[in-house]
Design a protein around this motif. Structure first.
Motif, PDB file in Angstrom:
ATOM      1  N   SER A  58     -18.210  75.702  68.468  1.00  0.00           N
ATOM      2  CA  SER A  58     -16.784  75.876  68.679  1.00  0.00           C
ATOM      3  C   SER A  58     -16.710  73.791  69.611  1.00  0.00           C
ATOM      4  O   SER A  58     -16.109  73.686  69.653  1.00  0.00           O
ATOM      5  CB  SER A  58     -15.848  75.833  68.521  1.00  0.00           C
ATOM      6  OG  SER A  58     -15.149  76.696  69.981  1.00  0.00           O
ATOM      7  N   GLY A  61     -17.093  70.337  69.978  1.00  0.00           N
ATOM      8  CA  GLY A  61     -16.615  69.139  68.764  1.00  0.00           C
ATOM      9  C   GLY A  61     -15.445  68.949  70.231  1.00  0.00           C
ATOM     10  O   GLY A  61     -14.643  67.580  70.377  1.00  0.00           O
ATOM     11  N   LYS A  62     -15.825  68.965  71.549  1.00  0.00           N
ATOM     12  CA  LYS A  62     -15.681  68.345  72.015  1.00  0.00           C
ATOM     13  C   LYS A  62     -16.283  67.776  73.059  1.00  0.00           C
ATOM     14  O   LYS A  62     -16.159  66.252  73.647  1.00  0.00           O
ATOM     15  CB  LYS A  62     -15.754  69.093  73.682  1.00  0.00           C
ATOM     16  CG  LYS A  62     -14.236  70.370  73.657  1.00  0.00           C
ATOM     17  CD  LYS A  62     -14.686  71.456  74.671  1.00  0.00           C
ATOM     18  CE  LYS A  62     -14.860  71.035  75.836  1.00  0.00           C
ATOM     19  NZ  LYS A  62     -14.399  72.337  76.414  1.00  0.00           N
ATOM     20  N   ASN A 125     -20.195  68.040  66.667  1.00  0.00           N
ATOM     21  CA  ASN A 125     -19.511  68.856  65.699  1.00  0.00           C
ATOM     22  C   ASN A 125     -20.576  68.868  65.132  1.00  0.00           C
ATOM     23  O   ASN A 125     -20.729  70.417  63.990  1.00  0.00           O
ATOM     24  CB  ASN A 125     -17.958  68.223  64.644  1.00  0.00           C
ATOM     25  CG  ASN A 125     -17.204  67.518  64.868  1.00  0.00           C
ATOM     26  OD1 ASN A 125     -16.774  68.659  65.473  1.00  0.00           O
ATOM     27  ND2 ASN A 125     -17.237  67.136  64.236  1.00  0.00           N
ATOM     28  N   ASN A 162     -19.628  72.498  63.994  1.00  0.00           N
ATOM     29  CA  ASN A 162     -18.091  73.191  64.411  1.00  0.00           C
ATOM     30  C   ASN A 162     -17.369  71.850  63.188  1.00  0.00           C
ATOM     31  O   ASN A 162     -17.407  70.682  62.873  1.00  0.00           O
ATOM     32  CB  ASN A 162     -17.788  71.778  65.496  1.00  0.00           C
ATOM     33  CG  ASN A 162     -16.153  72.441  65.808  1.00  0.00           C
ATOM     34  OD1 ASN A 162     -15.777  73.687  66.471  1.00  0.00           O
ATOM     35  ND2 ASN A 162     -15.359  70.916  66.413  1.00  0.00           N
ATOM     36  N   ARG A 164     -12.888  70.188  63.415  1.00  0.00           N
ATOM     37  CA  ARG A 164     -11.690  69.742  63.988  1.00  0.00           C
ATOM     38  C   ARG A 164     -10.485  69.680  62.604  1.00  0.00           C
ATOM     39  O   ARG A 164     -10.865  69.268  61.744  1.00  0.00           O
ATOM     40  CB  ARG A 164     -11.966  67.913  64.493  1.00  0.00           C
ATOM     41  CG  ARG A 164     -13.156  68.973  65.612  1.00  0.00           C
ATOM     42  CD  ARG A 164     -13.539  67.433  65.970  1.00  0.00           C
ATOM     43  NE  ARG A 164     -12.421  66.299  66.886  1.00  0.00           N
ATOM     44  CZ  ARG A 164     -11.863  66.575  67.652  1.00  0.00           C
ATOM     45  NH1 ARG A 164     -12.413  67.231  68.263  1.00  0.00           N
ATOM     46  NH2 ARG A 164     -11.156  65.532  68.085  1.00  0.00           N
ATOM     47  N   GLY A 168      -8.595  68.257  66.648  1.00  0.00           N
ATOM     48  CA  GLY A 168      -8.606  68.298  67.341  1.00  0.00           C
ATOM     49  C   GLY A 168      -8.901  69.707  68.189  1.00  0.00           C
ATOM     50  O   GLY A 168      -8.621  70.201  69.064  1.00  0.00           O
ATOM     51  N   LYS A 171     -10.641  74.353  66.926  1.00  0.00           N
ATOM     52  CA  LYS A 171     -11.801  74.123  66.506  1.00  0.00           C
ATOM     53  C   LYS A 171     -12.575  75.846  65.817  1.00  0.00           C
ATOM     54  O   LYS A 171     -12.059  76.740  66.772  1.00  0.00           O
ATOM     55  CB  LYS A 171     -12.889  73.323  67.889  1.00  0.00           C
ATOM     56  CG  LYS A 171     -12.063  72.441  68.493  1.00  0.00           C
ATOM     57  CD  LYS A 171     -12.974  71.540  69.754  1.00  0.00           C
ATOM     58  CE  LYS A 171     -12.361  70.198  70.656  1.00  0.00           C
ATOM     59  NZ  LYS A 171     -10.595  71.342  70.766  1.00  0.00           N
TER      60      LYS A 171
END
Length: 363
Positions: A58, A61-62, A125, A162, A164, A168, A171
């Protein structure tokens, strides 16, 4: 949602604060890296690089950019292995027969060596990578007759995704790993017998999946909680034979039980060039009943980031201190960590001090 996040963080802190016990036995995860070890083994909620593909999908997503890691050798040894290797006579630190002489000269001393690489391509992602590691733990008895041995080598293709939601703030990630494993699991071997892995190790291939959820709030310090369900349904290695080794037996590597890790983190911004990360993690929630020493499951760490160039890290891992640093540029990074691992028993706890170094080159 704000109330839910703070309640979850408080619950994690209370869980960590009141679950100490007094036994010890080493727990080995599929992957652990130098940044994670420097921060006390607590990395689920703070990971923000290509290792998110394995550690917490997950967290893909960062990621902000697309990048690839071409070269990233990582080598880890304990103090005993470093001394034995420096003394000479060891050409391959991951081959049991090659270190037999060093073990014989250092009876009763625990040997630990690990090497791994993870070339990968990641973007927000999504990610794909190939993971390969070698891990050897060994100790010869005081009379020289036996060697307690753990060996593992994995070659894995890893895919991660991932999704979002709510800009966001939520996630949901998962990965799939096709793993070719060779393993000699905590065996006591005769020092006069066969020590080659074709004779003493089991091998096989299996599919493994991790699922993770991360909740982040757009408030001061960006409070974050995350949970990762590892090896969903359990991971067995009886899908087919290993492509790297013809086993002398029909036995397969041990089943890896499904397990759950949880973590919380805060991310203060101190100045335009200095920010930090603070995190707590509880590992093995589903298998904690099998672990008498609950302190083995508790991790905490912090990191100070100075302009994305210099990173200073410290933490707590299973009663022992950890520390490390990183020097980085846009294309390369060099990292170092030292941490303590519990390898003893409930009646005789025993710290194993380890040192980990990694160099990575990206594009």
């Amino acid at each position: 949602m704000k109330r839910i996040l703070w309640i979850a963080i408080i619950q994690i802190v209370l869980l960590i604060a009141f679950t100490f016990d007094v036994n010890a036995a080493e727990r080995r995860s599929f992957y652990s890296g130098v940044r994670c070890q420097a921060m006390g083994g607590a990395c689920l909620a703070v990971v923000n690089d290509e290792t998110a593909l394995i550690v917490n999908p997950s967290a893909l997503g960062k990621l902000r950019d697309f990048y690839g890691t071409m070269i990233d050798p990582e080598v880890e040894m304990n103090a005993n292995a470093t001394t034995m290797y420096s003394a000479g006579g060891i050409s391959n630190p991951f081959v049991l027969s090659d270190i037999k002489g060093a073990l014989d000269s250092n009876r009763g001393k625990y040997y630990h060596a690990k090497g791994q690489i993870f070339p990968s391509l990641v973007m927000r992602n999504f990610g794909i990578g190939i993971y390969n590691n070698y891990l050897l733990d060994a100790e010869m008895s005081s009379d020289g007759s036996t060697i307690d041995t753990y060996y593992r080598s994995d070659l894995a293709l890893v895919l991660g995704f991932n999704f979002r939601f709510f800009d966001g703030r939520v996630k949901l990630g998962f990965n799939t790993k096709l793993i070719d494993r060779i393993e000699a699991d905590n065996r006591t071997l005769s020092s006069a017998g066969a020590l080659d892995y074709g004779s003493i190790a089991n091998s096989g291939m299996g599919l493994s999946t991790d699922v993770s959820l991360m909740l982040s709030a757009p408030w001061t310090y960006l409070p974050t909680i995350t949970a990762v369900l590892h090896d969903v349904g359990g991971t067995s290695f009886n899908q087919t034979d290993s492509i790297r080794q013809d086993s002398a037996t029909s036995n397969r590597p041990n089943l890896v039980k499904q397990d759950l890790d949880i973590a919380a983190a805060l991310f203060p911004i101190h100045t335009n060039y200095v920010r930090s990360s603070w995190t707590l993690q509880y590992s093995g929630l589903l298998t904690s009943a099998d672990e008498e020493d609950k302190a083995k499951l508790i991790h905490g760490g912090m990191e100070f980031n100075f302009g994305d160039v210099f990173f200073l890290r410290a933490g707590y891992n299973q009663r022992y201190w950890t520390a490390g640093f990183e020097v980085a540029s846009e294309r390369w990074a060099w990292q170092f960590a030292s941490y303590g691992e519990e390898i003893g028993t409930s009646t005789a706890p025993r710290e194993d001090r380890r040192y980990n170094m990694k160099f990575s080159l990206r594009f």
